[in-house]
Design an enzyme around this catalytic site. Structure first.
Site, PDB file in Angstrom:
ATOM      1  CG  HIS A 343       9.759  13.758  15.415  1.00 47.82           C
ATOM      2  ND1 HIS A 343       9.948  14.074  14.088  1.00 47.82           N
ATOM      3  CD2 HIS A 343      10.912  13.206  15.834  1.00 47.82           C
ATOM      4  CE1 HIS A 343      11.165  13.694  13.723  1.00 47.82           C
ATOM      5  NE2 HIS A 343      11.766  13.177  14.754  1.00 47.82           N
ATOM      6  CE  LYS A 539      -2.921  14.699   6.868  1.00 53.88           C
ATOM      7  NZ  LYS A 539      -2.074  15.880   7.099  1.00 53.88           N
ATOM      8  NE  ARG A 540      -1.098   5.673  12.525  1.00 53.38           N
ATOM      9  CZ  ARG A 540      -0.539   4.651  13.186  1.00 53.38           C
ATOM     10  NH1 ARG A 540       0.575   4.104  12.750  1.00 53.38           N
ATOM     11  NH2 ARG A 540      -1.063   4.190  14.289  1.00 53.38           N
ATOM     12  CE  LYS A 545      -1.519  12.598  12.422  1.00 55.33           C
ATOM     13  NZ  LYS A 545      -0.398  13.257  11.759  1.00 55.33           N
ATOM     14  CB  THR A 650       6.393  14.843   5.802  1.00 53.95           C
ATOM     15  OG1 THR A 650       5.785  13.682   6.372  1.00 53.95           O
ATOM     16  CG2 THR A 650       7.464  15.382   6.700  1.00 53.95           C
ATOM     17  CE  LYS A 654       6.205  12.237   2.138  1.00 56.15           C
ATOM     18  NZ  LYS A 654       5.733  11.289   3.178  1.00 56.15           N
TER      19      LYS A 654
HETATM   20  N1  LIG Z   1       4.584  11.121  14.457  1.00 53.59           N
HETATM   21  C1  LIG Z   1       4.839  11.930  13.552  1.00 53.59           C
HETATM   22  O1  LIG Z   1       4.600  11.650  12.429  1.00 53.59           O
HETATM   23  C2  LIG Z   1       5.498  13.231  13.928  1.00 53.59           C
HETATM   24  O2  LIG Z   1       6.693  13.380  13.205  1.00 53.59           O
HETATM   25  C3  LIG Z   1       6.590  13.840  11.873  1.00 53.59           C
HETATM   26  C4  LIG Z   1       8.004  13.975  11.351  1.00 53.59           C
HETATM   27  O3  LIG Z   1       8.683  14.975  12.016  1.00 53.59           O
HETATM   28  C5  LIG Z   1       5.852  15.177  11.802  1.00 53.59           C
HETATM   29  O4  LIG Z   1       5.757  15.607  10.486  1.00 53.59           O
HETATM   30  C6  LIG Z   1       4.474  15.017  12.417  1.00 53.59           C
HETATM   31  O5  LIG Z   1       3.846  16.277  12.438  1.00 53.59           O
HETATM   32  C7  LIG Z   1       4.594  14.461  13.840  1.00 53.59           C
HETATM   33  O6  LIG Z   1       3.313  14.151  14.370  1.00 53.59           O
END
Ligand SMILES: NC(=O)[C@H]1O[C@H](CO)[C@@H](O)[C@H](O)[C@H]1O
Length: 813
Positions: A343, A539-540, A545, A650, A654
């Site tokens: 991920h 988002k986090r 980011k 993601t 949404k």
């Molecule tokens: N920690 C995350 O959220 C990770 O996994 C998510 C789900 O695959 C991703 O969309 C995101 O870009 C990535 O940083």
């Protein structure tokens, strides 16, 4: 799922006949019963929280029925089972989603309104189960919804404690190597044992009678108290044991895309992995006349990131030490059953555990990992001879502190490896595991690493979060089929310039903005202009980011507004900028960025010259239910990570599913969303992934100019506009962030502008200007919004999960 045939419905009809009827009166009766008999309230005196709990139990009864029937059916049909091993599940509130997926919205609405309660009142009583940090945990939750819908199979009133499902999990101790019946046998003994007890959470599918199970594990001390046997000293020790055991499942590590090398974290990972693998093997050997060769045909395990990859060694321990299989046979079965999803490519997120810690905590697993690595290196030497590739591909990282590389253990122990967006999967092949990808190709197995672009579930993120939009789709498409087949939404494209739809669409968005305004008022006493352009980044908080770049742009916009005359300001596009997200507790820079956002908001929102044209706020306690209120109301949302850093994202999906347009970089899933929805629906800016290295290199040669408009922003911050003497500590923190950015010769590195904020800022301003321009043309904006929302079928987790299911079928070398 194999064996799915017509007699399922027949069989289940028989079963269903005996169950709780779902008419409003029966629901009311069941509600009253639970109030009294489950919660000890009287039917005449109870709080809204009691009502929520009783209603939760009414739902749980119905969920249990279909969960048990689904399990019965799975056993009868001897289906192949998929197990998703994840340290995180960001499931959000259950109630609204469960009622929708069980197709009981009408009945529950009638039943409770007749009792004087609005369903929304009950929904808001539910705590948001934050069993995850961000995208990774939420993706797991969306996957559960799709797996149930695609029929892939607190306390919380929905949860079912299972004292009948417990497994011993050992930590520490030693390994005794003996020789028995002509074979070397390793026995892991001593140490401490903790009991893992299951808690089941039924996950109902949408428009199906299928309900799958999310099994969570709680740690309990292995032995209950025997008060008589204890002296005071022993009593104290028993208390400590209990507390130590319970600590295991007490806290979620707050890190996202970075890892905490803490011992408790590894204990947590091993704890839930061992319990889960013991559980799935128990289910497998329950099958009459089971044969081990069938295991890969009946079990597929997906490892969600490196957090559960100790599973590779644990599966081997269970098959070799407990089930007494030969090593090679056990290894073949293990490799055929396990799959790994990566991920993130952030080096600081790829988990590595000190060998010393493994030696103490998991001595038998260290032995097994060394054995796996030994055989692996032999294979490499045969193919490549000795050389740097050996060290690069070894599971053990040599150095002052020897470490076990969990990513390497995962790729060597898995059947399939996947990335979560097309660009991300390419980066995995070229930068994260290039030597391994070479090995795969050299072995004629280039498809060992595949892409499976993320998705989100339309049930929660459209139907539950935006009922007005759901109604529009159902009305224009004539049924709710789009909720299980989003390709149907493409039929909306023919209406994208239809004035009637535009009217309804704008009314829908207006309604969502009004709901957001009420929520902001009630949760943080913030008043917003509902006619303003709503611009959201949730988002986090993480430097890659680039929430920092967003707030620097807000300052720029403010300074521009201040320069204008009152009449010029009037023609300015009003904007409300909302930024929300949690920061890992030890992440200092993220907290400084949050402080800067709050301080900038304080100045801007109280400036009489500008406050009616620009408002900004940091939304605290961001969580799934906050997202469900904010996402439907956006006009634009920001997905502005430096190209090559955000694996997928993601929330971008949404927002667009709810008719929001994106300001974004060519990163993660933005790229694929733009392909599906049309280039005109996204405001792209910034450098591309392949340009990043060149930009950093030129910067280090001294070529990294700062745009004047950004310089003006830096000056405003340095002049104390957003802290100053009043907050000297904040002032120096803000200045430290700016000076590190301006250490231009170190751009692209930790000591400088690592995420190229300075480089991308000018084109970010241009993209925002294009947003203002386009938004002025409301019918164009509405057309683009409809076009984008109707083109998102590709990003339903139903598509993603179907791909995972197919991938589990194909074997690799
Ligand atoms: N920690 C995350 O959220 C990770 O996994 C998510 C789900 O695959 C991703 O969309 C995101 O870009 C990535 O940083």
């Amino acid at each position: 799922v194999e064996g799915q045939d017509g007699n399922r419905m027949e069989r289940l009809q028989q079963l269903m006949a005996t169950y709780e009827p779902n008419d409003p009166e029966s629901i009311q009766k069941s509600f009253a019963r639970h109030l009294e008999y489950s919660l000890a309230c009287t039917r005449f005196k109870f709080t809204m929280q009691d009502a929520y709990r009783a209603a939760g139990l009414v739902l749980r009864d119905r969920l249990l029925e279909s969960l048990n029937d689904t399990n019965t059916y799975y056993r009868e049909q001897d289906v192949k089972r998929g197990y998703y091993l994840s340290a995180e599940y960001l499931i959000g509130r259950h109630m609204q989603n469960a009622i929708a997926n069980l197709d009981l919205e009408q009945q529950f609405k009638e039943a409770f309104e007749d009792l004087g309660m609005k369903l929304e009142e009950l929904f808001s009583e539910e705590a948001d189960p934050a069993l995850g940090n961000g995208g990774l945990g939420r993706l797991a939750a969306c996957f559960l919804d799709s797996m149930a819908t695609l029929q892939l199979g607190d306390g919380c009133p929905f949860e079912i404690p299972r004292p009948d499902v417990t497994y011993p999990v050992r930590f520490y101790g030693t390994v005794q190597d003996t020789y028995e019946n002509g074979k070397n046998v390793s026995r892991w003994v001593g140490g401490e044992i903790v009991q893992a007890m299951a808690y089941d959470n039924p996950i109902p599918g949408f428009d199906t009678y299928n309900t799958n199970n999310l099994r969570l594990w709680r740690a309990l001390p292995s032995k209950e108290f025997d008060l008589d046997a204890f002296s005071s000293a022993q009593f104290q020790d028993a208390i400590t044991q209990r507390r130590k055991a319970e600590d295991l499942s007490a806290v979620l590590y707050p890190n996202d895309a970075t890892y905490a090398g803490k011992e408790l974290r590894l204990r947590q990972q091993y704890f839930f992995v061992s319990a889960s693998l013991q559980d799935l093997l128990r289910e497998f050997i329950k099958r009459p006349n089971y044969k081990w060769e069938d295991l890969p045909e009946k079990v597929a395990v997906q490892m969600n990131d490196t957090h559960p990859t100790i599973a590779v060694a644990e599966m081997m321990r269970l098959l070799v030490d407990v089930q007494k299989l030969e090593w090679d046979r056990a290894w073949e079965l293990t490799r055929k059953c396990l799959n790994y999803t990566n991920h993130t490519v952030m080096p600081e997120a790829l988990e590595k555990w000190p060998v010393e810690m493994f030696e103490r905590m998991l001595p038998r697993h260290l032995q097994i990992i060394y054995q796996i690595n030994g055989i692996w290196i032999q294979k490499l030497l045969q193919r490549y001879g000795d050389g740097p590739i050996i060290a690069a591909l070894s599971i053990v990282e040599e150095g002052d502190v020897k470490k076990i590389r969990m990513g390497h253990l995962a790729i060597i122990g898995a059947n399939k490896i996947n990335g979560v967006a097309a660009i991300h999967t390419e980066i995995i092949k070229k930068e994260t595991f290039p030597e391994y990808y070479k090995w795969c190709c050299d072995n004629g197995d280039p498809n060992k690493i595949v892409n499976m672009t993320n998705g989100v579930t339309p049930r929660r993120w459209i139907h539950c979060a935006n009922p007005a939009l759901s109604e529009i789709f159902t009305k224009y498409l004539g049924s709710q089929e789009w909720l299980t087949d989003m390709n149907k939404l493409k039929e909306m494209l023919q209406y994208k310039e239809d004035p009637k739809l535009h009217e309804e669409w704008i009314a829908m968005k207006k309604g969502c903005k009004a709901k957001l305004a009420d929520w902001l008022k009630s949760t943080m006493d913030l008043e917003i202009d509902q006619d303003a352009l709503i611009d959201i980044q949730i988002k986090r908080i993480h430097e890659y980011k680039r929430q920092l770049m967003n707030i620097l742009f807000v300052i720029h916009r403010y300074l521009e507004l201040k320069k204008k005359s009152p009449s010029e300001r009037a023609s300015f596009q009003k904007r409300v900028v909302l930024i929300g997200g949690k920061a890992a507790s030890a992440y200092v820079n993220a907290k400084i960025i949050i402080k800067l956002i709050n301080n900038v908001a304080k100045v801007i929102n109280n400036d009489p010259d500008t406050k009616q044209y620009l408002k900004c706020a940091f939304v605290p306690n961001y969580c799934v239910s906050a997202a469900q209120v904010m996402i439907p109301a956006s006009d634009i949302s920001e997905h502005i990570s430096t190209a090559g850093t955000e694996a997928s994202g993601t929330s971008n999906m949404k927002f667009v599913m709810n008719g929001g347009l994106i300001v974004g970089t060519m990163d993660g899933a933005n790229i694929e969303i733009r392909e599906e929805c049309g280039h005109d629906t996204m405001f792209i800016f910034g450098c591309e992934e392949h340009q990043v290295a060149g930009i950093s290199a030129r910067a280090q040669e001294g070529h990294y100019p700062i745009d004047n408009r950004l310089q003006a922003v830096f000056d405003a911050i340095r002049n104390g506009k957003f802290a100053g003497q009043a907050e000297p500590e904040a002032q120096s923190e803000f200045e430290s962030i700016i000076s590190r950015l301006c250490n231009t010769r170190a751009a692209g590195t930790w000591d400088g502008d690592r995420y190229l904020v300075i480089h991308d800022f000018p084109s970010f301003i241009d993209a925002q200007a294009k947003v203002d321009e386009t938004y002025k043309n409301r019918s164009l904006w509405c057309k683009l919004s409809i076009q984008a929302a109707s083109s998102m079928a590709q990003f339903s987790t139903d598509r993603t999960i179907s791909e995972y299911a197919k991938a589990c079928e194909s074997r690799t070398t």
